[in-house]
Design a protein around this motif. Sequence first.
Motif, PDB file in Angstrom:
ATOM      1  N   GLU A 111      28.361  41.789  51.825  1.00 50.89           N
ATOM      2  CA  GLU A 111      29.577  40.806  51.480  1.00 50.89           C
ATOM      3  C   GLU A 111      30.383  41.392  50.419  1.00 50.89           C
ATOM      4  N   THR A 112      29.887  42.392  49.619  1.00 51.49           N
ATOM      5  CA  THR A 112      30.648  42.743  48.420  1.00 51.49           C
ATOM      6  C   THR A 112      32.200  43.297  48.686  1.00 51.49           C
ATOM      7  N   GLY A 113      33.015  42.952  48.214  1.00 52.79           N
ATOM      8  CA  GLY A 113      34.579  43.393  48.393  1.00 52.79           C
ATOM      9  C   GLY A 113      35.257  43.480  47.279  1.00 52.79           C
ATOM     10  N   ILE A 114      36.486  43.667  47.487  1.00 49.74           N
ATOM     11  CA  ILE A 114      37.678  43.976  46.259  1.00 49.74           C
ATOM     12  C   ILE A 114      37.560  42.947  45.384  1.00 49.74           C
ATOM     13  N   ALA A 115      37.484  41.612  45.936  1.00 48.26           N
ATOM     14  CA  ALA A 115      37.260  40.306  45.225  1.00 48.26           C
ATOM     15  C   ALA A 115      36.295  40.148  44.231  1.00 48.26           C
ATOM     16  N   ASP A 116      35.294  40.606  44.385  1.00 42.74           N
ATOM     17  CA  ASP A 116      34.376  40.894  43.273  1.00 42.74           C
ATOM     18  C   ASP A 116      34.330  41.839  42.225  1.00 42.74           C
ATOM     19  N   LEU A 117      35.092  42.907  42.572  1.00 36.75           N
ATOM     20  CA  LEU A 117      35.242  43.865  41.668  1.00 36.75           C
ATOM     21  C   LEU A 117      36.608  43.082  40.762  1.00 36.75           C
ATOM     22  N   LEU A 118      37.439  42.692  41.384  1.00 36.88           N
ATOM     23  CA  LEU A 118      38.802  42.210  40.716  1.00 36.88           C
ATOM     24  C   LEU A 118      38.521  41.117  39.658  1.00 36.88           C
ATOM     25  N   PHE A 119      37.551  40.158  40.309  1.00 33.50           N
ATOM     26  CA  PHE A 119      37.062  39.180  39.315  1.00 33.50           C
ATOM     27  C   PHE A 119      36.044  39.615  38.099  1.00 33.50           C
ATOM     28  N   MET A 120      35.347  40.452  38.611  1.00 34.92           N
ATOM     29  CA  MET A 120      34.421  41.079  37.488  1.00 34.92           C
ATOM     30  C   MET A 120      35.237  41.845  36.391  1.00 34.92           C
ATOM     31  N   THR A 121      36.308  42.465  36.839  1.00 39.04           N
ATOM     32  CA  THR A 121      37.268  43.453  35.967  1.00 39.04           C
ATOM     33  C   THR A 121      38.001  42.304  35.044  1.00 39.04           C
ATOM     34  N   ARG A 122      38.606  41.148  35.866  1.00 37.09           N
ATOM     35  CA  ARG A 122      39.364  40.229  35.115  1.00 37.09           C
ATOM     36  C   ARG A 122      38.563  39.538  33.829  1.00 37.09           C
ATOM     37  N   VAL A 123      37.291  38.970  34.316  1.00 38.78           N
ATOM     38  CA  VAL A 123      36.354  38.449  33.371  1.00 38.78           C
ATOM     39  C   VAL A 123      35.909  39.249  32.176  1.00 38.78           C
ATOM     40  N   THR A 124      35.546  40.557  32.755  1.00 46.60           N
ATOM     41  CA  THR A 124      35.299  41.480  31.709  1.00 46.60           C
ATOM     42  C   THR A 124      36.428  41.686  30.570  1.00 46.60           C
ATOM     43  N   ARG A 125      37.445  41.826  31.140  1.00 49.42           N
ATOM     44  CA  ARG A 125      38.692  42.096  30.169  1.00 49.42           C
ATOM     45  C   ARG A 125      38.714  41.163  29.190  1.00 49.42           C
ATOM     46  N   SER A 126      38.925  39.724  29.819  1.00 52.69           N
ATOM     47  CA  SER A 126      38.881  38.750  28.900  1.00 52.69           C
ATOM     48  C   SER A 126      37.895  38.567  27.956  1.00 52.69           C
ATOM     49  N   GLN A 127      36.484  38.779  28.144  1.00 52.70           N
ATOM     50  CA  GLN A 127      35.427  38.841  27.298  1.00 52.70           C
ATOM     51  C   GLN A 127      35.706  39.875  26.262  1.00 52.70           C
ATOM     52  N   TYR A 128      36.110  40.937  26.582  1.00 58.13           N
ATOM     53  CA  TYR A 128      36.333  42.331  25.551  1.00 58.13           C
ATOM     54  C   TYR A 128      37.091  41.698  24.764  1.00 58.13           C
ATOM     55  N   ASP A 129      38.338  41.061  25.525  1.00 60.51           N
ATOM     56  CA  ASP A 129      39.507  40.638  23.934  1.00 60.51           C
ATOM     57  C   ASP A 129      39.137  39.606  23.281  1.00 60.51           C
ATOM     58  N   ASP A 130      38.221  38.630  23.708  1.00 61.24           N
ATOM     59  CA  ASP A 130      37.705  37.387  23.014  1.00 61.24           C
ATOM     60  C   ASP A 130      36.476  37.450  22.371  1.00 61.24           C
ATOM     61  N   MET A 131      35.517  38.328  22.671  1.00 59.61           N
ATOM     62  CA  MET A 131      34.187  38.077  22.107  1.00 59.61           C
ATOM     63  C   MET A 131      34.001  39.055  20.670  1.00 59.61           C
ATOM     64  N   THR A 132      33.146  38.553  19.922  1.00 56.75           N
ATOM     65  CA  THR A 132      32.790  39.402  18.755  1.00 56.75           C
ATOM     66  C   THR A 132      31.942  40.489  19.383  1.00 56.75           C
ATOM     67  N   HIS A 133      31.999  41.631  18.609  1.00 52.85           N
ATOM     68  CA  HIS A 133      31.489  42.965  18.777  1.00 52.85           C
ATOM     69  C   HIS A 133      31.926  43.488  20.244  1.00 52.85           C
ATOM     70  N   PRO A 134      33.419  43.432  20.488  1.00 49.40           N
ATOM     71  CA  PRO A 134      33.800  44.160  21.761  1.00 49.40           C
ATOM     72  C   PRO A 134      33.334  45.590  21.758  1.00 49.40           C
ATOM     73  N   LEU A 135      33.027  45.877  23.091  1.00 51.50           N
ATOM     74  CA  LEU A 135      32.320  47.275  23.535  1.00 51.50           C
ATOM     75  C   LEU A 135      33.338  47.875  24.479  1.00 51.50           C
ATOM     76  N   SER A 136      33.473  47.412  25.806  1.00 47.33           N
ATOM     77  CA  SER A 136      34.017  48.226  26.807  1.00 47.33           C
ATOM     78  C   SER A 136      34.670  47.071  27.767  1.00 47.33           C
ATOM     79  N   PRO A 137      36.089  47.378  28.179  1.00 45.63           N
ATOM     80  CA  PRO A 137      36.565  46.571  29.205  1.00 45.63           C
ATOM     81  C   PRO A 137      36.267  47.257  30.692  1.00 45.63           C
ATOM     82  N   HIS A 138      35.517  48.420  30.608  1.00 48.54           N
ATOM     83  CA  HIS A 138      35.241  49.088  31.684  1.00 48.54           C
ATOM     84  C   HIS A 138      34.349  48.562  32.957  1.00 48.54           C
TER      85      HIS A 138
END
Length: 172
Positions: A111-138
């Motif tokens: 069932e994996t599709g582009i929606a999974d990747l886009l959602f994961m990428t979007r949330v990861t970028r937000s976490q990377y921007d907002d969390m302490t000890h940011p590591l990677s948006p990749h």
Amino acid sequence: MGWLASPRDGVRRGETVNYLRDDHVERVGEGLAWEAAWANLLAEGTGTPQQATDGDGGSFLGIMSESIFQSTWLAFPAELLKALSLTAGPLGIFMTVPSASALNLHVINDETGIADLLFMTRVTRSQYDDMTHPLSPHVYWWNGGPVQPITTVVDGELAMTLPDELEHLASR
């Protein structure tokens, strides 16, 4: 080199982290240094995955913990899956490490599709921007071999390039 705080030799106390230089590793031996580092990662545990979903059908498992070594599991995907009682399918998993204390993963399935990747990428970028000890948006992909990034920065924005084996996900 990294950190060494072995519980059995009494070095580890609470949040104590000792960084080793090459001469330290030479003195104690690389095998002992890695053994202690691995023991400490196991002692920290994997954290508890929480399912994250969005309205477009995207999903992934997010793991946040108090440990600043949570992201270290990116280097040990097979061991992480085993510890979480998860099994990777033939196409493996996607992983992100937005901060030292966070790790996200998605086990690739039928069932994996582009929606999974886009959602994961979007949330990861937000976490990377907002969390302490940011590591990677990749976003990284693991399929039993080396962990490899599937995103790069192009003109200041995150761009994704899917390996040939995963191209079909873009049409889902």
